[in-house]
Design an enzyme around this catalytic site. Structure first.
Site, PDB file in Angstrom:
ATOM      1  N   ASP A 145      -4.028 -15.880 -15.529  1.00  0.00           N
ATOM      2  CA  ASP A 145      -5.163 -15.031 -15.859  1.00  0.00           C
ATOM      3  C   ASP A 145      -6.459 -15.834 -15.792  1.00  0.00           C
ATOM      4  O   ASP A 145      -6.447 -17.070 -15.913  1.00  0.00           O
ATOM      5  CB  ASP A 145      -5.006 -14.446 -17.263  1.00  0.00           C
ATOM      6  CG  ASP A 145      -3.802 -13.533 -17.384  1.00  0.00           C
ATOM      7  OD1 ASP A 145      -3.381 -12.991 -16.343  1.00  0.00           O
ATOM      8  OD2 ASP A 145      -3.289 -13.371 -18.505  1.00  0.00           O
ATOM      9  N   LYS A 146      -7.557 -15.143 -15.647  1.00  0.00           N
ATOM     10  CA  LYS A 146      -8.870 -15.784 -15.530  1.00  0.00           C
ATOM     11  C   LYS A 146      -9.095 -16.845 -16.598  1.00  0.00           C
ATOM     12  O   LYS A 146      -9.545 -17.955 -16.297  1.00  0.00           O
ATOM     13  CB  LYS A 146      -9.965 -14.713 -15.613  1.00  0.00           C
ATOM     14  CG  LYS A 146     -11.378 -15.265 -15.629  1.00  0.00           C
ATOM     15  CD  LYS A 146     -12.405 -14.161 -15.829  1.00  0.00           C
ATOM     16  CE  LYS A 146     -13.812 -14.726 -15.945  1.00  0.00           C
ATOM     17  NZ  LYS A 146     -14.821 -13.677 -16.207  1.00  0.00           N
TER      18      LYS A 146
END
Length: 330
Positions: A145-146
């Site tokens: 994820d970011k």
């Protein structure tokens, strides 16, 4: 016996069908003879007329094989991506001609998407690895994820990508994480709960009976009065898996607004500790260890990435908060 030649723009494969292939379909036979390429890619090349059987172009995947034919495949590696290369610094942990292992920082998106067309890992890879645009998704085989930090492996060639994807599918690639979870966990365990798209929130995932199988193993590293430092190991790799599973067992990750909401502060927390929590603006999750079979040599390789400074600072603050409140029941 096969003879293969590849360069950055094309491949030339040659092999002889064996008696055991008698009666099998052409697409099945070439998948067996050339396992370094995916079945879907081989089928596309067959249909495009790139396959020659005993000197004759065959573009029918269902063509039956007798078991002695000379099969040749000559194909150009077409550009797979339209994103532009960008000179973005990467923290490289390991690199050779087949794979690249990086330590992804927080706030870096892996794939371009709505609102994130530039500055992604994919843009950086296009600049760092010449001709990786010939590999689907620029060689990215799994995501973080970011705001999750840590180790990721990238394939620099199509055969390496096929091999790594198979390891993921067969669950032979090992991925371990460290996280800080809300609440005091008594012991480790396993979360075995299917994950699918949330029924009403399009960008969220959730535990659902109709979801795909998802298994997360976890163990306690250190307990605090209101938090737990945990080590997690993925058996499967669903989107947001650790975050969803931890929230499902009522121990969402610190900083995970999406699945945990805003955290409740422990009683008597100091202003300094409260400020440290406020400044931590991501989920406290880090991919700390990655192990896999090298796609060319089959050697079992392991890499580690220590916790980033923001998580070290957060855990130290939690430990100090616990020391200041020794009478709390945890």
């Amino acid at each position: 016996m096969s003879q293969n030649h590849t360069d950055v723009n094309s491949i030339s494969l040659q092999a002889e069908a064996e008696p055991r292939h008698f009666g099998q379909r052409l697409d099945q036979v070439v998948a067996d003879l050339f396992p370094e390429y995916s079945r879907s890619k081989l089928k596309t090349w067959i249909q495009a007329g790139k396959l020659v059987v005993d000197g004759e172009i065959i573009n029918t995947p269902r063509q039956k094989i007798n078991g002695h034919e000379l099969i040749e495949l000559n194909a150009e590696l077409e550009v797979q991506l339209t994103s532009k290369p960008q000179n973005i610094s990467l923290k490289i942990v390991y690199e050779d001609e087949h794979i690249l292992v990086i330590n992804k920082p927080a706030d870096m998106v892996v794939h371009p998407g709505a609102g994130n067309q530039d500055g992604t890992l994919l843009n950086a890879l296009l600049a760092h690895v010449p001709n990786i645009d010939k590999v689907p998704r620029a060689g990215i085989v799994h995501r973080l994820d970011k705001d999750t930090t840590g180790l990721m492996v990238v394939a620099k060639t199509i055969p390496a990508q096929t091999h790594l994807v198979e390891q993921l599918q067969q669950r032979s690639m090992s991925r371990e994480y460290e996280a800080l979870a809300m609440g005091t966990m008594v012991a480790g365990g396993v979360v075995d709960a299917p994950i699918g798209r949330h029924a009403t929130k399009r960008t969220h995932m959730a535990v659902r009976e109709t979801g795909k199988p998802a298994i997360t193993h976890y163990r306690v590293i250190e307990k605090f009065r209101a938090y737990t430092h945990v080590r997690l190991k993925l058996e499967t790799g669903r989107t947001h898996q650790i975050r969803v599973h931890m929230a499902y067992i009522m121990h969402p990750l610190v900083g995970d607004i999406t699945y945990g909401g805003r955290p409740k502060l422990p009683k008597g927390a100091s202003e300094e500790f409260v400020e440290t929590l406020r400044q931590f603006k991501r989920q406290a999750l880090h991919a700390v260890q990655l192990s896999l079979h090298h796609p060319e040599t089959e050697e079992w390789m392991t890499w580690q990435a220590p916790l980033p400074q923001d998580m070290v600072k957060l855990i130290n603050a939690v430990r100090h908060d616990t020391a200041l409140n020794p009478l709390d029941d945890y």
